[in-house]
Motif scaffolding. Sequence first.
Motif, PDB file in Angstrom:
ATOM      1  N   ASN A 111       0.852  -1.199   0.000  1.00 13.70           N
ATOM      2  CA  ASN A 111       0.000   0.000   0.000  1.00 13.70           C
ATOM      3  C   ASN A 111       0.878   1.236   0.000  1.00 13.70           C
ATOM      4  OD1 ASN A 111      -2.402  -1.439   0.277  1.00 13.70           O
ATOM      5  ND2 ASN A 111      -2.385  -1.329   2.515  1.00 13.70           N
ATOM      6  N   TYR A 126       0.822   5.383   0.487  1.00 12.91           N
ATOM      7  CA  TYR A 126       0.080   6.556   0.948  1.00 12.91           C
ATOM      8  C   TYR A 126       0.867   7.795   0.567  1.00 12.91           C
ATOM      9  CZ  TYR A 126      -2.222   3.229   4.095  1.00 12.91           C
ATOM     10  OH  TYR A 126      -2.918   2.167   4.608  1.00 12.91           O
ATOM     11  N   LEU A 164      -6.998   5.116   5.169  1.00 11.87           N
ATOM     12  CA  LEU A 164      -7.666   3.821   5.034  1.00 11.87           C
ATOM     13  C   LEU A 164      -8.747   3.778   6.105  1.00 11.87           C
ATOM     14  CD1 LEU A 164      -7.289   1.307   3.229  1.00 11.87           C
ATOM     15  CD2 LEU A 164      -5.901   0.328   5.057  1.00 11.87           C
ATOM     16  N   HIS A 193     -11.691  -1.050   8.946  1.00 11.26           N
ATOM     17  CA  HIS A 193     -12.154  -2.284   8.300  1.00 11.26           C
ATOM     18  C   HIS A 193     -11.573  -3.495   9.020  1.00 11.26           C
ATOM     19  CE1 HIS A 193      -8.134  -1.719   6.637  1.00 11.26           C
ATOM     20  NE2 HIS A 193      -8.117  -3.034   6.455  1.00 11.26           N
ATOM     21  N   ASP A 203      -9.829  -7.394   8.077  1.00  8.21           N
ATOM     22  CA  ASP A 203      -9.276  -8.189   6.977  1.00  8.21           C
ATOM     23  C   ASP A 203      -9.784  -9.612   7.162  1.00  8.21           C
ATOM     24  OD1 ASP A 203      -7.934  -5.833   6.633  1.00  8.21           O
ATOM     25  OD2 ASP A 203      -5.986  -6.755   6.343  1.00  8.21           O
ATOM     26  N   PHE A 252      -1.849   4.901  12.963  1.00  9.73           N
ATOM     27  CA  PHE A 252      -2.626   3.696  12.739  1.00  9.73           C
ATOM     28  C   PHE A 252      -3.667   3.622  13.852  1.00  9.73           C
ATOM     29  CE2 PHE A 252      -3.087  -0.856  13.690  1.00  9.73           C
ATOM     30  CZ  PHE A 252      -3.596  -1.280  12.477  1.00  9.73           C
ATOM     31  N   TRP A 290       0.179  -9.342  13.736  1.00 15.78           N
ATOM     32  CA  TRP A 290      -1.219  -9.278  14.200  1.00 15.78           C
ATOM     33  C   TRP A 290      -1.804 -10.679  14.149  1.00 15.78           C
ATOM     34  CZ3 TRP A 290      -2.559  -4.313  15.491  1.00 15.78           C
ATOM     35  CH2 TRP A 290      -1.796  -3.289  14.922  1.00 15.78           C
ATOM     36  N   SER A 308      -6.261 -10.511  17.859  1.00 16.95           N
ATOM     37  CA  SER A 308      -6.152  -9.264  17.091  1.00 16.95           C
ATOM     38  C   SER A 308      -6.370  -9.480  15.598  1.00 16.95           C
ATOM     39  CB  SER A 308      -4.776  -8.627  17.290  1.00 16.95           C
ATOM     40  OG  SER A 308      -4.696  -8.060  18.573  1.00 16.95           O
ATOM     41  N   ARG A 309      -6.395 -10.718  15.180  1.00 13.78           N
ATOM     42  CA  ARG A 309      -6.452 -10.990  13.743  1.00 13.78           C
ATOM     43  C   ARG A 309      -7.705 -10.384  13.094  1.00 13.78           C
ATOM     44  NH1 ARG A 309      -6.982 -11.261   9.333  1.00 13.78           N
ATOM     45  NH2 ARG A 309      -6.303 -12.715   7.719  1.00 13.78           N
ATOM     46  N   HIS A 341      -9.424  -1.952  12.050  1.00 15.04           N
ATOM     47  CA  HIS A 341      -8.251  -1.076  12.004  1.00 15.04           C
ATOM     48  C   HIS A 341      -8.328  -0.152  10.802  1.00 15.04           C
ATOM     49  CE1 HIS A 341      -7.326  -4.667   9.651  1.00 15.04           C
ATOM     50  NE2 HIS A 341      -6.607  -3.871   8.875  1.00 15.04           N
ATOM     51  N   VAL A 390      -6.159   3.715   8.979  1.00 15.15           N
ATOM     52  CA  VAL A 390      -5.016   4.635   8.995  1.00 15.15           C
ATOM     53  C   VAL A 390      -5.544   6.047   8.784  1.00 15.15           C
ATOM     54  CG1 VAL A 390      -2.813   5.251   7.906  1.00 15.15           C
ATOM     55  CG2 VAL A 390      -3.493   2.842   8.052  1.00 15.15           C
ATOM     56  N   ARG A 430       4.427   7.082   2.283  1.00 12.78           N
ATOM     57  CA  ARG A 430       4.541   5.936   3.197  1.00 12.78           C
ATOM     58  C   ARG A 430       4.186   4.693   2.414  1.00 12.78           C
ATOM     59  NH1 ARG A 430       0.491   3.088   6.529  1.00 12.78           N
ATOM     60  NH2 ARG A 430       1.662   1.879   8.042  1.00 12.78           N
ATOM     61  N   ASN A 466       3.341   0.616   3.046  1.00 12.69           N
ATOM     62  CA  ASN A 466       3.095  -0.438   4.021  1.00 12.69           C
ATOM     63  C   ASN A 466       2.969  -1.771   3.304  1.00 12.69           C
ATOM     64  OD1 ASN A 466       0.838  -2.193   5.559  1.00 12.69           O
ATOM     65  ND2 ASN A 466       2.148  -1.118   6.980  1.00 12.69           N
ATOM     66  N   ARG A 476       0.414 -12.089   4.106  1.00 12.48           N
ATOM     67  CA  ARG A 476      -0.824 -12.780   4.461  1.00 12.48           C
ATOM     68  C   ARG A 476      -0.810 -14.246   4.035  1.00 12.48           C
ATOM     69  NH1 ARG A 476      -4.941  -8.396   3.949  1.00 12.48           N
ATOM     70  NH2 ARG A 476      -3.748  -6.507   4.345  1.00 12.48           N
TER      71      ARG A 476
END
Length: 222
Positions: A125, A127, A133, A136, A138, A159, A183, A187-188, A192, A194, A209, A211, A215
């Motif tokens: 990603n 920015y 962001l 949302h 994942d 974040f 994560w 926490s998965r 989250h 940005v 930036r 990121n 996955r």
Amino acid sequence: MRPQDLFDDLPPPEAAHTPIAPGAVLLRAGGRDGDVALLQAVEAVIAQAPLRHMQTPGGYTMSVATTSCGALGWVSDPQGYRYATHDPLSRQPWPAMPACLLALAQRAAAQAGYAHFQPEACLINQYLPGAKLSLHQDKDEKDLSAPIVSLSLGLPAVFLFGTPRRSDRPQPLRLVHGDVVVWGGPSRLAYHGVQPLADGAHGLLGRRRINLTFRCVGRGVV
Ligand code: MD3
Ligand code: FE
């Protein structure tokens, strides 16, 4: 001079490996060694599979520009979100995941207690100032037992991380160049996002930036 003055420049040892939420571990500067090789690897991927602003199924154009490497890449279009073996722009397979990036993600996952981390996808990603962001989850990945590993490069970002309940207020966390976060566990499925990127100039990346998120998609493709 007191002996401890010699170490005043160093962060406290706990800063290198900080639990930030259940199942989430921040490895400060986890990606900083080998900076230049990592950046060259990212630039090589972007040269083959350019960053682009995808459409969301809801009809928005993302302010973040994305691309991918690995056996699978993340795609969003009016039909929905999914992982695909081919880049829809070039109709070629996504570029292979560079070995130095895979190694960094595997090392971070192992440090956080996840052995045998085998990500099939690395989402990139970008920015520019103002890009954001929205909050949302994942959950397009089938394998939710594996963590997601993220690496932040370039300008710092705020974040936001919440919990798996959307109504819980997210906590802000400043992520800087070289920060790696694993994560996993509870926490998965945390919500989250940005905040809009503040303008600035980073010594290596300039006004942006980048990121990376590694996955395990879990569809038996590798
Ligand atoms: C917590 N990317 O690509 S990385 C995304 O900075 C995404 O570009 C953000 O959210 C970025 O989906 C955040 C940190 C991150 C990534 C995935 C997570 C945190 C996560 C998945 C579950 C919980
Ligand atoms: Fe996400």
